[in-house]
Design an enzyme around this catalytic site. Structure first.
Site, mmCIF file in Angstrom:
data_model
loop_
_atom_site.group_PDB
_atom_site.id
_atom_site.type_symbol
_atom_site.label_atom_id
_atom_site.label_comp_id
_atom_site.label_asym_id
_atom_site.label_seq_id
_atom_site.Cartn_x
_atom_site.Cartn_y
_atom_site.Cartn_z
ATOM 1 N N HIS A 56 33.532 -8.462 6.824
ATOM 2 C CA HIS A 56 32.161 -7.995 7.025
ATOM 3 C C HIS A 56 31.392 -8.230 5.737
ATOM 4 C CE1 HIS A 56 28.886 -5.585 8.758
ATOM 5 N NE2 HIS A 56 28.698 -5.168 7.523
ATOM 6 N N CYS A 57 30.355 -9.038 5.818
ATOM 7 C CA CYS A 57 29.575 -9.397 4.635
ATOM 8 C C CYS A 57 28.445 -8.389 4.440
ATOM 9 C CB CYS A 57 29.009 -10.816 4.779
ATOM 10 S SG CYS A 57 28.054 -11.350 3.348
ATOM 11 N N VAL A 58 28.462 -7.704 3.319
ATOM 12 C CA VAL A 58 27.428 -6.697 3.050
ATOM 13 C C VAL A 58 26.104 -7.347 2.673
ATOM 14 C CG1 VAL A 58 29.104 -4.953 2.354
ATOM 15 C CG2 VAL A 58 28.188 -6.514 0.634
#
Length: 222
Positions: A56-58
């Site tokens: 999951h890319c913030v």
């Protein structure tokens, strides 16, 4: 007898229904109420199951999975070139246009911008290299970090080191003496082993370009 249909984010397998008791717990999502394929994972942030979950890319506030992995790698490549060009323009302005002038507030501001640009560029380079390494060997970031949790990755070289089942006497002695963490050993363990899905560099790149549509491993695949 309750039956479940096998879903992926790439579509639905027609007629692929299995009894609930035959589905291992790690392949059934209690939140989404369906059977997950291999390499998928439920993201708590996005609250959905993601096919071939990478991470999951913030920064993009989105998950990176099968259908958008190519777009994410392309985004990193463009960002890599963009930050490099920005750094060169700042360096050129600072060194060549202000070489005969005294430093002022604007000069110090440019110097600070150059430092931050190099700092950000280094971070993008590291992330890009990690992604390209995963793509070339058909690993996902999630699988590298949590390889000891998945049955289909058991027996892969380096998996035992992640679990820490057996430690040498030297490692135990270092821990007892309060020794620090060996970063080199951790990185070697992280990139150790061959993915069971590895099909060669060129084929892995083609899978990335096609959104991994030719790779839809079933939950019961051996």
């Amino acid at each position: 007898m309750r039956e479940m249909t096998f879903y992926t984010l790439l579509g639905k397998y027609q007629g692929d229904k299995v009894p609930e008791e035959q589905v291992p717990k790690q392949h059934y999502c209690k939140t989404c109420k369906h059977v997950r394929p291999l390499r998928s994972k439920h993201c708590r942030t996005c609250n959905r199951c993601v096919s071939r979950f990478d991470h999951h890319c913030v920064y993009t506030n989105n998950c990176v999975g099968a259908k958008n992995h190519f777009a994410f790698v392309f985004f990193l490549t463009v960002e890599l070139l963009h930050v490099a060009c920005m750094g060169y323009l700042i360096y050129y302005t600072l060194v060549y246009l202000y070489q005969d002038e005294e430093w002022n507030v604007f000069s110090f501001h440019l110097a600070w911008q150059l430092f931050m640009t190099v700092y950000c560029w280094a971070g993008v380079v590291i992330l890009w290299l990690m992604q390209m390494s995963n793509v070339a060997t058909n690993w996902t970031t999630n699988e590298r970090i949590n390889r000891h949790k998945y049955e289909y990755l058991r027996g892969v070289e380096g998996e035992g080191e992640e679990k820490g089942d057996e430690e040498s006497g030297e490692k135990k002695k270092k821990k007892e003496e309060g020794g620090g963490c060996d970063m080199v050993a951790m990185m070697r363990s992280f990139y150790k082993g061959t993915s069971p899905f590895d099909k060669g560099v060129l084929q892995n790149m083609r899978l990335l370009y096609n959104g991994y549509r030719d790779e839809q491993p079933r939950w019961d695949q051996k």
